[in-house]
Design a protein around this motif. Sequence first.
Motif, PDB file in Angstrom:
ATOM      1  N   LEU A  77       0.860  -1.178   0.000  1.00 43.65           N
ATOM      2  CA  LEU A  77       0.000   0.000   0.000  1.00 43.65           C
ATOM      3  C   LEU A  77       0.898   1.231   0.000  1.00 43.65           C
ATOM      4  O   LEU A  77       1.630   1.473   0.953  1.00 43.65           O
ATOM      5  CB  LEU A  77      -0.897   0.027   1.239  1.00 43.65           C
ATOM      6  N   ASP A  78       0.849   2.007  -1.070  1.00 45.74           N
ATOM      7  CA  ASP A  78       1.680   3.195  -1.225  1.00 45.74           C
ATOM      8  C   ASP A  78       0.832   4.424  -0.949  1.00 45.74           C
ATOM      9  O   ASP A  78      -0.093   4.722  -1.701  1.00 45.74           O
ATOM     10  CB  ASP A  78       2.254   3.219  -2.648  1.00 45.74           C
ATOM     11  N   PHE A  79       1.163   5.120   0.136  1.00 51.35           N
ATOM     12  CA  PHE A  79       0.445   6.332   0.518  1.00 51.35           C
ATOM     13  C   PHE A  79       1.286   7.584   0.234  1.00 51.35           C
ATOM     14  O   PHE A  79       1.119   8.603   0.874  1.00 51.35           O
ATOM     15  CB  PHE A  79       0.073   6.290   2.005  1.00 51.35           C
ATOM     16  N   ALA A  80       2.212   7.498  -0.696  1.00 59.01           N
ATOM     17  CA  ALA A  80       3.123   8.575  -1.111  1.00 59.01           C
ATOM     18  C   ALA A  80       4.248   8.791  -0.098  1.00 59.01           C
ATOM     19  O   ALA A  80       5.395   8.521  -0.420  1.00 59.01           O
ATOM     20  CB  ALA A  80       2.393   9.863  -1.422  1.00 59.01           C
ATOM     21  N   ASP A  81       3.947   9.239   1.106  1.00 59.09           N
ATOM     22  CA  ASP A  81       5.000   9.489   2.096  1.00 59.09           C
ATOM     23  C   ASP A  81       5.365   8.249   2.904  1.00 59.09           C
ATOM     24  O   ASP A  81       6.455   8.179   3.475  1.00 59.09           O
ATOM     25  CB  ASP A  81       4.588  10.612   3.048  1.00 59.09           C
ATOM     26  N   ILE A  82       4.437   7.315   2.987  1.00 57.37           N
ATOM     27  CA  ILE A  82       4.718   6.048   3.670  1.00 57.37           C
ATOM     28  C   ILE A  82       4.267   4.886   2.776  1.00 57.37           C
ATOM     29  O   ILE A  82       3.405   5.055   1.911  1.00 57.37           O
ATOM     30  CB  ILE A  82       4.028   5.928   5.047  1.00 57.37           C
ATOM     31  N   VAL A  83       4.857   3.739   3.019  1.00 59.99           N
ATOM     32  CA  VAL A  83       4.479   2.516   2.309  1.00 59.99           C
ATOM     33  C   VAL A  83       4.243   1.436   3.354  1.00 59.99           C
ATOM     34  O   VAL A  83       5.009   1.317   4.318  1.00 59.99           O
ATOM     35  CB  VAL A  83       5.585   2.083   1.323  1.00 59.99           C
ATOM     36  N   VAL A  84       3.191   0.668   3.169  1.00 57.46           N
ATOM     37  CA  VAL A  84       2.875  -0.435   4.074  1.00 57.46           C
ATOM     38  C   VAL A  84       2.983  -1.740   3.300  1.00 57.46           C
ATOM     39  O   VAL A  84       2.362  -1.893   2.246  1.00 57.46           O
ATOM     40  CB  VAL A  84       1.454  -0.279   4.672  1.00 57.46           C
ATOM     41  N   HIS A  85       3.795  -2.647   3.830  1.00 55.46           N
ATOM     42  CA  HIS A  85       3.946  -3.986   3.258  1.00 55.46           C
ATOM     43  C   HIS A  85       3.250  -4.963   4.193  1.00 55.46           C
ATOM     44  O   HIS A  85       3.610  -5.043   5.368  1.00 55.46           O
ATOM     45  CB  HIS A  85       5.420  -4.402   3.185  1.00 55.46           C
ATOM     46  N   VAL A  86       2.274  -5.708   3.684  1.00 53.96           N
ATOM     47  CA  VAL A  86       1.648  -6.780   4.458  1.00 53.96           C
ATOM     48  C   VAL A  86       2.037  -8.065   3.757  1.00 53.96           C
ATOM     49  O   VAL A  86       1.669  -8.289   2.603  1.00 53.96           O
ATOM     50  CB  VAL A  86       0.113  -6.634   4.536  1.00 53.96           C
ATOM     51  N   GLN A  87       2.805  -8.900   4.457  1.00 60.76           N
ATOM     52  CA  GLN A  87       3.355 -10.096   3.838  1.00 60.76           C
ATOM     53  C   GLN A  87       2.918 -11.357   4.559  1.00 60.76           C
ATOM     54  O   GLN A  87       2.805 -11.379   5.787  1.00 60.76           O
ATOM     55  CB  GLN A  87       4.888 -10.056   3.867  1.00 60.76           C
ATOM     56  N   HIS A  88       2.699 -12.399   3.766  1.00 63.53           N
ATOM     57  CA  HIS A  88       2.520 -13.738   4.327  1.00 63.53           C
ATOM     58  C   HIS A  88       3.817 -14.068   5.057  1.00 63.53           C
ATOM     59  O   HIS A  88       4.906 -13.696   4.600  1.00 63.53           O
ATOM     60  CB  HIS A  88       2.256 -14.730   3.195  1.00 63.53           C
ATOM     61  N   GLU A  89       3.736 -14.755   6.186  1.00 59.87           N
ATOM     62  CA  GLU A  89       4.929 -15.061   6.982  1.00 59.87           C
ATOM     63  C   GLU A  89       6.039 -15.715   6.157  1.00 59.87           C
ATOM     64  O   GLU A  89       7.219 -15.401   6.323  1.00 59.87           O
ATOM     65  CB  GLU A  89       4.560 -15.969   8.150  1.00 59.87           C
ATOM     66  N   GLU A  90       5.672 -16.630   5.269  1.00 61.06           N
ATOM     67  CA  GLU A  90       6.679 -17.327   4.454  1.00 61.06           C
ATOM     68  C   GLU A  90       7.392 -16.355   3.511  1.00 61.06           C
ATOM     69  O   GLU A  90       8.607 -16.429   3.337  1.00 61.06           O
ATOM     70  CB  GLU A  90       6.038 -18.450   3.648  1.00 61.06           C
ATOM     71  N   ASP A  91       6.635 -15.457   2.897  1.00 58.97           N
ATOM     72  CA  ASP A  91       7.234 -14.481   1.990  1.00 58.97           C
ATOM     73  C   ASP A  91       8.109 -13.487   2.751  1.00 58.97           C
ATOM     74  O   ASP A  91       9.156 -13.066   2.263  1.00 58.97           O
ATOM     75  CB  ASP A  91       6.160 -13.737   1.208  1.00 58.97           C
ATOM     76  N   ARG A  92       7.685 -13.141   3.946  1.00 58.85           N
ATOM     77  CA  ARG A  92       8.489 -12.212   4.749  1.00 58.85           C
ATOM     78  C   ARG A  92       9.837 -12.831   5.094  1.00 58.85           C
ATOM     79  O   ARG A  92      10.870 -12.175   5.010  1.00 58.85           O
ATOM     80  CB  ARG A  92       7.748 -11.819   6.015  1.00 58.85           C
ATOM     81  N   ALA A  93       9.830 -14.098   5.458  1.00 55.44           N
ATOM     82  CA  ALA A  93      11.090 -14.780   5.760  1.00 55.44           C
ATOM     83  C   ALA A  93      11.960 -14.880   4.511  1.00 55.44           C
ATOM     84  O   ALA A  93      13.175 -14.679   4.567  1.00 55.44           O
ATOM     85  CB  ALA A  93      10.814 -16.161   6.332  1.00 55.44           C
ATOM     86  N   PHE A  94      11.365 -15.163   3.369  1.00 55.27           N
ATOM     87  CA  PHE A  94      12.117 -15.334   2.132  1.00 55.27           C
ATOM     88  C   PHE A  94      12.735 -14.020   1.643  1.00 55.27           C
ATOM     89  O   PHE A  94      13.912 -13.953   1.305  1.00 55.27           O
ATOM     90  CB  PHE A  94      11.223 -15.934   1.037  1.00 55.27           C
ATOM     91  N   TYR A  95      11.937 -12.954   1.597  1.00 48.57           N
ATOM     92  CA  TYR A  95      12.418 -11.685   1.055  1.00 48.57           C
ATOM     93  C   TYR A  95      13.220 -10.862   2.062  1.00 48.57           C
ATOM     94  O   TYR A  95      13.975  -9.977   1.674  1.00 48.57           O
ATOM     95  CB  TYR A  95      11.264 -10.864   0.482  1.00 48.57           C
ATOM     96  N   ALA A  96      13.052 -11.111   3.335  1.00 41.90           N
ATOM     97  CA  ALA A  96      13.876 -10.548   4.416  1.00 41.90           C
ATOM     98  C   ALA A  96      14.064  -9.031   4.349  1.00 41.90           C
ATOM     99  O   ALA A  96      15.182  -8.530   4.418  1.00 41.90           O
ATOM    100  CB  ALA A  96      15.228 -11.254   4.457  1.00 41.90           C
ATOM    101  N   LEU A  97      12.970  -8.302   4.231  1.00 41.69           N
ATOM    102  CA  LEU A  97      13.066  -6.839   4.251  1.00 41.69           C
ATOM    103  C   LEU A  97      13.674  -6.342   5.557  1.00 41.69           C
ATOM    104  O   LEU A  97      14.393  -5.341   5.571  1.00 41.69           O
ATOM    105  CB  LEU A  97      11.691  -6.206   4.060  1.00 41.69           C
ATOM    106  N   ASP A  98      13.411  -7.053   6.646  1.00 39.24           N
ATOM    107  CA  ASP A  98      13.957  -6.669   7.948  1.00 39.24           C
ATOM    108  C   ASP A  98      15.486  -6.645   7.886  1.00 39.24           C
ATOM    109  O   ASP A  98      16.121  -5.742   8.407  1.00 39.24           O
ATOM    110  CB  ASP A  98      13.527  -7.659   9.030  1.00 39.24           C
ATOM    111  N   ARG A  99      16.063  -7.650   7.271  1.00 38.16           N
ATOM    112  CA  ARG A  99      17.519  -7.739   7.172  1.00 38.16           C
ATOM    113  C   ARG A  99      18.056  -6.682   6.198  1.00 38.16           C
ATOM    114  O   ARG A  99      19.086  -6.062   6.451  1.00 38.16           O
ATOM    115  CB  ARG A  99      17.920  -9.132   6.724  1.00 38.16           C
ATOM    116  N   LEU A 100      17.354  -6.481   5.118  1.00 38.47           N
ATOM    117  CA  LEU A 100      17.765  -5.497   4.122  1.00 38.47           C
ATOM    118  C   LEU A 100      17.839  -4.094   4.720  1.00 38.47           C
ATOM    119  O   LEU A 100      18.731  -3.316   4.405  1.00 38.47           O
ATOM    120  CB  LEU A 100      16.794  -5.521   2.934  1.00 38.47           C
TER     121      LEU A 100
END
Length: 149
Positions: free
Chosen positions: A85-108
């Motif tokens: 969800l792109d609100f221009a000044d902020i972006v919200v990512h809602v991820q399935h737990e498996e995808d979150r672990a795979f893409y690792a935005l937290d680590r990035l």
Amino acid sequence: MAAAKESIEALKVAARAAEDAQATNLLAVDASEQMGLIDGFLVASAHNERLVNAVADKVEDALREELGLKPVRREGRASGRWILLDFADIVVHVQHEEDRAFYALDRLWAEAPRIELGVESEAAVAEVETEAEATKIITDDDVVGEEGR
């Protein structure tokens, strides 16, 4: 330059809404220095595809009702695995737990400043290896050794 107060408040509203919809492991990052285009983003996890959609809907509704914000872009609803969800000044990512672990935005984004959300489901500060610790450089001496020469 830090994230604007309005953006931080929007991230907190989004986090409360996500948590109300049973999202877990909430993480907000101040990306204003690194990105320049946005002030920050929120990442939230959900257990299944239906819940990913429900969390995204709840966040979108809360930001519209409480702050008058509407997304300029919404991607990923059809798959229900990762909704952005792109609100221009902020972006919200809602991820399935498996995808979150795979893409690792937290680590990035581990070195970016965190925004404290004040919610129960806020992600713990994870210790992340630095680039130097994560990469081991192998020299000829490591491979051949002194005896092999």
